[in-house]
Design a protein around this motif. Structure first.
Motif, PDB file in Angstrom:
ATOM      1  N   ARG C 264     -65.862  82.061  31.506  1.00 16.06           N
ATOM      2  CA  ARG C 264     -66.986  81.483  31.229  1.00 16.06           C
ATOM      3  C   ARG C 264     -67.078  80.442  30.181  1.00 16.06           C
ATOM      4  N   GLY C 265     -65.823  80.434  29.853  1.00 21.48           N
ATOM      5  CA  GLY C 265     -65.721  79.373  28.533  1.00 21.48           C
ATOM      6  C   GLY C 265     -65.515  78.041  28.888  1.00 21.48           C
ATOM      7  N   GLY C 266     -65.148  77.695  29.952  1.00 25.23           N
ATOM      8  CA  GLY C 266     -65.204  76.121  30.532  1.00 25.23           C
ATOM      9  C   GLY C 266     -63.859  75.848  31.302  1.00 25.23           C
ATOM     10  N   ALA C 267     -63.036  76.823  31.130  1.00 22.62           N
ATOM     11  CA  ALA C 267     -61.700  76.504  31.962  1.00 22.62           C
ATOM     12  C   ALA C 267     -61.635  77.297  33.258  1.00 22.62           C
ATOM     13  N   SER C 510     -72.065  76.303  41.059  1.00 20.23           N
ATOM     14  CA  SER C 510     -70.750  77.171  40.918  1.00 20.23           C
ATOM     15  C   SER C 510     -69.659  76.455  40.499  1.00 20.23           C
ATOM     16  N   PHE C 511     -68.564  76.852  40.704  1.00 19.65           N
ATOM     17  CA  PHE C 511     -67.325  76.316  40.159  1.00 19.65           C
ATOM     18  C   PHE C 511     -67.047  75.267  41.189  1.00 19.65           C
ATOM     19  N   ALA C 519     -68.424  67.093  38.976  1.00 22.14           N
ATOM     20  CA  ALA C 519     -68.977  67.564  37.763  1.00 22.14           C
ATOM     21  C   ALA C 519     -68.244  68.812  37.381  1.00 22.14           C
ATOM     22  N   THR C 520     -69.003  69.378  36.252  1.00 18.24           N
ATOM     23  CA  THR C 520     -68.246  70.878  35.936  1.00 18.24           C
ATOM     24  C   THR C 520     -69.348  71.530  35.316  1.00 18.24           C
ATOM     25  N   LEU C 521     -69.133  72.918  35.314  1.00 20.93           N
ATOM     26  CA  LEU C 521     -70.144  73.969  34.952  1.00 20.93           C
ATOM     27  C   LEU C 521     -69.916  73.992  33.201  1.00 20.93           C
ATOM     28  N   GLY C 522     -68.739  73.737  32.966  1.00 13.94           N
ATOM     29  CA  GLY C 522     -68.190  73.891  31.540  1.00 13.94           C
ATOM     30  C   GLY C 522     -69.030  75.078  30.721  1.00 13.94           C
TER      31      GLY C 522
END
Lengths: 290, 541, 622
Positions: C264-267, C510-511, C519-522
């Motif tokens: 959940r950190g971004g990657a 969602s991812f 885009a990204t959830l980041g």
């Protein structure tokens, strides 16, 4: 008892593809080494064979199939089946931008001729960021009789920090301070070298690729416009001081030593010297006159 | 070591060993580039133990610093040996196969209990035991030393005590193990190689052995004197007896570098004929009847030097010497011609090729190979030989090739200059990073590190004597006294003082030092004088 | 190491501050006074150098107790830790928190980042300038600064106050929402905001249209006393740890793999695979790091978890350690989160006292303990390898990868690094099984996700929703926009994310859903901007943010972020009309080089929001 002969770690060969050519390279090699084997000229600024790769300048980046971003050739080891592009549009773009970003902020006029060659190869036009682009220009620091620091020429390649630190001298008189565009090479609290831990080995000068660190003798001669590399010859000899046997390269102009370096590939020095070897040559040319 | 006078290891091995005992050496300042190799070893996980009366900049890198009292090295080494033997860490198999004299040695070290060693060295028994066990248990360990071992009246015994430790634990003749004297000058080793020691011909061949002399006599068509000559101290003794009346000095400055300088100058001045060949008009040259100005060996002439790792390397002419100064070979050839032997005008390479033809350990070292390989480590018996990374691998052959290595019985013998109430402070000497010997060469460049020479003293001693930091005092030994400013150095323990020999014009340190000399090597005990320090205002004399 | 210090002696206060962290020196050789044993013995070398990782704690000590780091103070720390002064200076000057010249004892940091900007931070700063003086200029022992995001976006505009130095005991507090009068009063020495013991987290917005059955990560937050281990146990705490010990490492990792939990950190890396790699790494020891350096502008979910449910993080870290063979764990929390830090420290202490940490974890015979480390004001330290360097007492410069942390991470050893939210997910996965977890959310993005809603929404806060919930539904949950306003854009994923338009609001969160629209959830930041938003000002703020936070190591990012800001200023502030197209092209050129050639994620994303604004929102076409 075991046989006392050191033979090194056995290595195997790997196959990689560079710009469409399959090549066999030794495991443990970097992409840069592999490119070298193929005769591909890869620009580098922060890389030096005697120092740990810091891969910060990013001018050597190449495209590796399967990698989202470009990878630094200087530090990335080859892997079996790796497919590498060294001259793709993306590679050329990033190399150009790195040279432009540096050229727009740093005085690179004393860099080696090949750097200027890369500039033209990649069409770098540093002036396109406009006249207002911030630079690192600042006055030359002259605080001792042996060498000067002109950080207007510093591209922050970390080589001097590595040579002063763990890769050779372990004196740690200088480090990288600050952050971002304000990051710079500095002593603690920017004290002058005489107040710092500096032992004047000059190993930072030996690795500086831009002329930011320079013998005071060279600096003074350049100021007086008497520095002329065409009139200089370089002779290898051995340091006259202690018994370690450091190989010196004496740079001589008009029968005077104007600079001392050491070959990077010499097993004793790896290019590094101490204050006596680097600067203690004057006695030989202060005879006879007095 | 055992017949071949050179360090057994390569610098590279210091990078890959497990333990380094740096004993009587401030290599950080005196051999900075060797120290780079050593620090690479430390970074790779090697432990470093420094044995030195002072906590030098080298010792600051050490995992353990043993601050022994000056001149107690043998007490420490023998006590370590006793601990190693008692802990069952002696390499019995190696000792049996490759050495001689173990039983006498074991008997000799038996009285050196930890308690006795603590009393002699000042270092706690526990720390001595720790280092002994570590040296005993470690697979690969090197011992490196410098003048802290050899500038003593019992220099050779000191060296033998260290050799004993390596033989006891089988730590010589293997990669990453060894015994390494770090040479103080760029060609001390090469001088030895070339036979510039009283009992050797080039290649460490015994001058008293007719078989070794024969090839030289054949090549030179002359008789080589079959007797060993004098070492430096014996020469001065001979001058003192009025026997030696003429001296030819090449590239030395004994009028400043000898212990008990007053005596040295007196004897040199009283010679019938003194010839000095040097690149400078040194203080010694000023006493000479004839001065022969020479070219600087490292930058104005061609030749070779040998380093502390036995690496023979080329020096080359980069500069024209000043008018009137001539190459050493030219001067010597010219002298020979005038003495009736026409050697022609040989080049450095021709001289070297002659040497190679007579010294088997140098035979494979053609100039072209020296250039190509960046120097070659001896022995190098032929031109296909790569040179020798470390010596004495032969000791690990079964059976051993060549002679076995002897243990030596050596006993602790404290410094000659005793500490008394009148002379209560131990003065030791050493070098600084940016300076060299008597400063003739280093004085010519402007080092930002250089400070005026001062007597380094513990602040506690300063307080006890009522001396302020920077105050000028009188320092006196049994031989003379000098005025000198004091600089407090918190790293010195009370009772220990330090001076360098770099600035004889500022402080004539050698007025204080003692010329008590090792009978075997001829080196004087520069490392241990007894002095007193007096305030100038209250000084009586 | 032969270090040289020439800056003069430290003050008594400096010695006390350093010794408070390290204990008093034992010898002359450690910076103390001579004792008898020093005459003949010194220990040094590796044993001393191995304390290098205490450099940041020591610098914090000096900053807290002295108020700045003087030469004498720094050099005393260097003597104690055997760190060369030039290196220590390089470290101290890297981090915003450490002042290298004398500072007023009282300082207020006013956040002017995106969310606070939406809540009037610019006006607040203007008024402070008029009434107190410009940012950075001291008056009567007090000073205020502008600050990047403080992670208090749910209560914007936010300010943070700190008192250091000899004038009094070190104290930290925050003021959110902050008013000009409030900040002025603080600067004048009064009205200290009371937090800590009496403080309770804000009401949580963990509701959902479907009655809240997906509330998992937040279920204890606000309901269970975060300072009481008994309360945590009464609420089912440590059951997952017991279950993990029963299952054994391999089974725990299998459950995690079955859960398909993505970081959940971004990657968004598969957590099970990461754990497996560390567990199998042959090199020992293994280290565990909990990344709690939540610094992405607009992100505050990890803060809420740490403040509201600290024991859950300790328990999850312990499970991770047991599963991957770590004996030492570090939780690195940004310095701007003092309450979170205190709650975590308290939880670690209590867990240790109750035998959940230490030499015999919950009676299992296994050894594990946690050290809490404090960031020092550097966004980059959220990057995992920069975080390792920071823990090691170095400048927070990211490392080149490979090698990856699972091979060579903290102190060069195999390291498991997980974000706070990722770890808290582990508890339910272990308790209820990986398959049950995988059945929630979407097939490729399992479980729930915490989103941080801020900006122009009615009810800012942390929302837990199932993966796959649409952005529109999420914004509706937060009460939608204010009356009479229309949506301009949503900045999804923080400063490193990108802008999403009204037309894209039905994107499933969602991812894979966000990836499909570029885009990204980041980090889960959702910053909602209505038509009143100063979009140009926000872009300039983002450009300034990256220029300020770039570590300076690699050329594309160091100079690229500087040039990006310069060009944006030229376009948006100076409003130069000539060569506009050229400048827009230049921005795109820089963006591509930063994305392709930077060492780490910071440089690689430093242009992403700005480029998306150019492309999606056509900001520079006006």
């Amino acid at each position: 008892m075991s046989s006392p002969v050191f033979v090194g770690v056995p290595r195997r060969m790997l196959q990689v593809s560079i710009d469409g050519h399959d090549v066999q390279v030794m495991e443990g090699m970097t992409i840069l080494d592999a490119c070298g084997r193929l005769g591909i000229d890869t620009p580098t600024l922060c890389n030096l064979e005697t120092l740990t790769p810091v891969n910060v300048c990013r001018v050597c980046v190449v495209e590796v199939e399967g990698s989202r971003v470009l990878v630094p050739a200087c530090s990335r080891k080859v892997e079996p089946g790796m497919k590498i592009q060294t001259d793709s549009e993306r590679v050329r773009h990033s190399r150009r931008l790195v040279l432009e970003l540096l050229g727009s902020s740093v005085d690179m006029s004393l860099c080696a001729p090949e750097v200027h060659g890369w500039m033209s190869r990649y069409g770098a036009q540093p002036q396109r960021f406009g006249p207002g682009a911030a630079t690192v220009a600042q006055p030359v620091k002259v605080d001792n009789d042996l060498y000067v620091r002109d950080y207007s020429r510093c591209i922050l390649c970390y080589k001097c920090v590595e040579a002063c630190g763990v890769d050779a001298q372990n004196t740690f008189a200088i480090g990288v301070a600050g952050r971002g565009f304000e990051a710079h090479i500095s002593t603690e609290f920017t004290v002058g070298l005489p107040e710092s831990a500096c032992v004047y080995c000059g190993n930072c000068i030996g690795v500086c690729p831009t002329g930011a660190l320079m013998f005071k003798s060279e600096h003074d001669m350049r100021q007086a416009d008497t520095w002329d590399e065409n009139k200089q010859h370089v002779t290898e000899t051995v340091c006259p001081y202690c018994g370690v046997g450091c190989m010196l390269e004496l740079h001589v102009q008009d029968n005077s030593i104007v600079k001392v370096t050491s070959p990077l590939d010499h097993s004793v020095t790896s290019g590094h010297l101490c204050v006596k070897g680097r600067f203690g040559f004057q006695f030989v040319q202060r005879r006879g006159s007095g | 070591m055992f017949g071949a006078g050179g360090g057994t290891s390569s610098y590279r091995e210091a990078e890959e060993t497990d333990l380094v005992l740096l004993w009587g050496s401030n290599a950080r300042e005196t051999h900075p580039i060797f120290f780079h190799h050593l620090l690479r070893g430390v970074r790779n996980g090697a432990r470093l133990v420094a044995v030195d009366p002072r906590r030098t900049t080298s010792a600051e890198w050490a995992d353990l610093w043993l601050g022994i009292d000056v001149g107690s090295d043998i007490a420490l080494a023998n006590a370590m040996a006793r601990e190693i033997i008692h802990a069952g860490l002696a390499d019995r198999e190696f000792i049996a196969r490759a050495t001689t004299g173990y039983d006498d040695y074991a008997k000799c070290v038996e009285p050196y209990t930890l308690e006795r060693a603590e009393a002699e060295t000042g270092v706690s028994a526990a720390a001595i035991r720790e280092v002994a066990l570590e040296y005993g248990r470690t697979d690969r360990a090197m011992i490196c030393w410098t003048l802290g071992i050899t500038e003593h009246h019992n220099a050779v015994d000191n060296v033998l005590a260290l050799i004993n430790l390596a033989l006891l634990t089988g730590k010589v003749g293997r990669y990453g193990c060894g015994l390494n004297p770090l040479r103080g000058q760029n060609n001390v080793q090469g001088g030895g190689d070339m036979g510039a020691i009283p009992n050797r011909l080039p290649g460490f061949q015994d001058v008293e052995d007719p078989e070794k002399r024969a090839p030289f006599e054949k090549a030179w068509k002359a008789v080589v004197p079959p007797k060993r000559g004098y070492h430096l101290s014996q020469m001065f003794e001979s001058m003192e007896r009025g026997e030696m009346k003429a001296v030819y000095i090449v590239g030395e400055n004994p009028a400043r570098s000898e212990a008990d300088q007053t005596r040295a100058v007196r004897l040199l001045s009283s010679l019938d004929h003194l010839v000095v060949q040097d690149i400078f008009l040194t203080q010694t040259a000023e006493l000479a009847h004839v001065v022969l100005p020479a070219a600087a060996g490292w930058a104005e002439s061609d030749g070779t030097v040998t380093s502390s790792e036995r690496r023979v390397q080329r020096v080359r002419r980069a500069l024209d010497p000043p008018a009137g100064a001539r190459d050493d070979i030219e001067i010597i050839s010219e002298l020979a011609r005038r003495l009736g032997c026409d050697w022609g005008q040989p080049t450095a390479e021709q001289v070297w090729d002659e040497c190679r033809s007579l010294s088997p350990m140098h035979t494979g070292m053609a100039y072209a190979r020296l250039d190509e390989l960046g120097g070659i480590q001896w022995p190098c018996p032929d031109e296909s030989h790569p040179g020798t990374q470390f010596l004495h691998a032969r000791l690990w052959k079964d059976p051993v090739e060549g002679p076995r290595a002897p243990f030596s019985v050596v006993e602790h013998d404290p410094p000659v200059d005793k500490l008394t109430e009148e002379f209560p402070i131990r003065l030791t000497t050493g070098r600084r990073l940016d300076s060299f010997n008597t400063g003739v060469q280093t004085g010519a460049y402007s080092s930002p590190l250089r400070q005026r020479e001062a007597l380094l003293l513990s602040p506690a001693d300063g307080a006890r004597l009522g001396i302020a930091d920077g105050e000028r005092v009188r320092a006196s030994s049994r031989r003379g006294s000098v005025e000198v400013p004091v600089r407090f150095d918190a790293t010195l323990r009370p009772g220990l003082a330090f001076l360098t020999l770099h600035f004889p014009d500022q402080v004539a340190t050698n007025v204080l030092t003692i010329d008590a000399t090792d009978p075997k090597s001829g080196t004087a005990e520069f490392k241990a004088s007894a002095i007193r320090v007096d305030k100038l205002s209250t000084s009586v004399s | 190491m032969d270090i040289r210090t020439t800056g003069g002696p430290p003050t008594a206060a400096e010695i006390a501050a350093v010794d408070a962290v390290l204990g008093p020196p034992e010898s002359l050789w450690e910076g103390g006074t001579r004792v008898a044993a020093d005459d003949h013995l010194a220990r040094g070398g590796r044993a001393v150098r191995s304390k290098r990782d205490l450099l940041l704690p020591v610098l914090h000590g000096l900053q807290d107790e002295v108020g700045w780091i003087s030469r004498g103070g720094l050099e005393y720390a260097c003597r104690r830790l055997n760190v060369p002064p030039a290196e220590a200076y390089g470290v101290a000057s890297f981090y915003d928190r450490f002042a290298l010249d004398e500072q007023p004892g009282l300082s207020v940091a006013v956040c002017d980042d995106v969310a606070c900007k939406c809540a009037g931070a610019d006006d607040l700063c203007r008024e402070l300038e008029a009434r107190f003086g410009p940012a950075g200029s001291a008056r009567e022992g007090a000073v205020w600064h502008r600050s990047p995001c403080l992670g208090l976006c749910d209560r914007a505009p936010a300010a943070r106050v700190e008192r250091t130095g000899p004038s009094g005991h070190h104290a930290e507090g925050r003021l959110a929402p902050a008013s000009t009068d409030g900040v002025i009063a603080l600067l004048g020495g009064g009205v200290w905001p009371v937090e800590g013991e009496a403080y309770s987290p804000p009401a949580l917005r963990a509701t959902s249209p479907r009655g809240g059955e997906e509330i998992k990560l937040l279920r204890r937050v606000g309901h269970v006393d975060p300072q009481s281990i008994d309360a945590y146990r009464a609420a089912g705490g440590f059951a997952a740890l017991r279950r993990a010990l029963e299952l054994g490492p391999e089974a725990v990792i299998r459950e995690l793999t079955d859960a398909k939990l993505l970081g959940r950190g971004g990657a968004a890396f598969l957590t099970g695979r990461k754990w497996d790699a560390v567990a199998r790494a042959p090199v020992r020891p293994h280290h565990l790091v909990c990344n709690a350096d939540e610094s992405e502008p607009g992100t505050f979910k990890d803060r809420v978890l740490m403040e509201g449910d600290p024991f859950a993080i300790i328990e999850a870290m312990t499970i991770a350690a047991v599963a991957t063979g770590c004996e030492r764990g570090y939780l690195y929390v940004r310095t701007e989160y003092p309450l979170a830090r205190h709650r975590i420290e308290n939880a670690v202490r209590l867990a240790r006292e109750h035998g959940y940490l230490g030499d015999d974890v919950a009676g299992s015979g296994l050894r594990f303990d946690i050290e809490v480390r404090r960031g020092a004001g550097a966004y980059i330290c959220g990057e995992e390898t920069a975080l390792f360097n920071s823990i090691e007492g170095k400048r927070g410069e990211p490392r080149n990868k490979p090698p990856f942390p699972v091979q060579a991470g903290l102190f060069g050893k195999p390291t498991l690094v997980n974000n706070v939210e990722t770890l808290v997910n582990v508890l339910d996965i272990v308790s209820e099984g990986g398959a049950a977890f995988a059945a929630t959310g979407t097939p490729d993005s399992t479980g729930t996700r915490l989103f941080c809603l801020s900006g122009h929404v009615q009810r800012a806060g942390v929302y837990e929703v199932l993966m796959g919930t649409t952005l529109r539904a999420l914004i509706d949950m937060a009460g939608g926009l204010r009356e009479g306003r229309s949506l301009r854009a949503v900045l999804l994923g923080g400063a490193a994310g990108s802008f999403v338009t009204e037309a894209q609001l039905d994107v499933p969160l969602s991812f894979e859903g966000t990836r499909a629209i570029g885009a990204t959830l980041g980090s889960g930041a959702v910053m909602v901007l209505d038509d009143s938003a100063d979009l140009e000002g926000i872009l300039l703020r983002i450009a300034r943010f990256f220029r300020h936070e770039s570590c300076g190591q690699c050329v594309p990012c160091r100079v690229g972020t500087k040039r990006q800001e310069e060009i944006l200023n030229r376009l948006l502030v100076d409003r130069q009309t000539s060569n506009r197209d050229g400048d827009v092209a230049l921005l795109a050129d820089i963006a591509q080089a930063m994305r392709d050639a930077s060492i780490c994620g910071l440089g690689q994303t430093a242009a992403s929001a700005i480029q998306s604004a150019v492309i999606q929102l056509k900001v520079l076409n006006v």
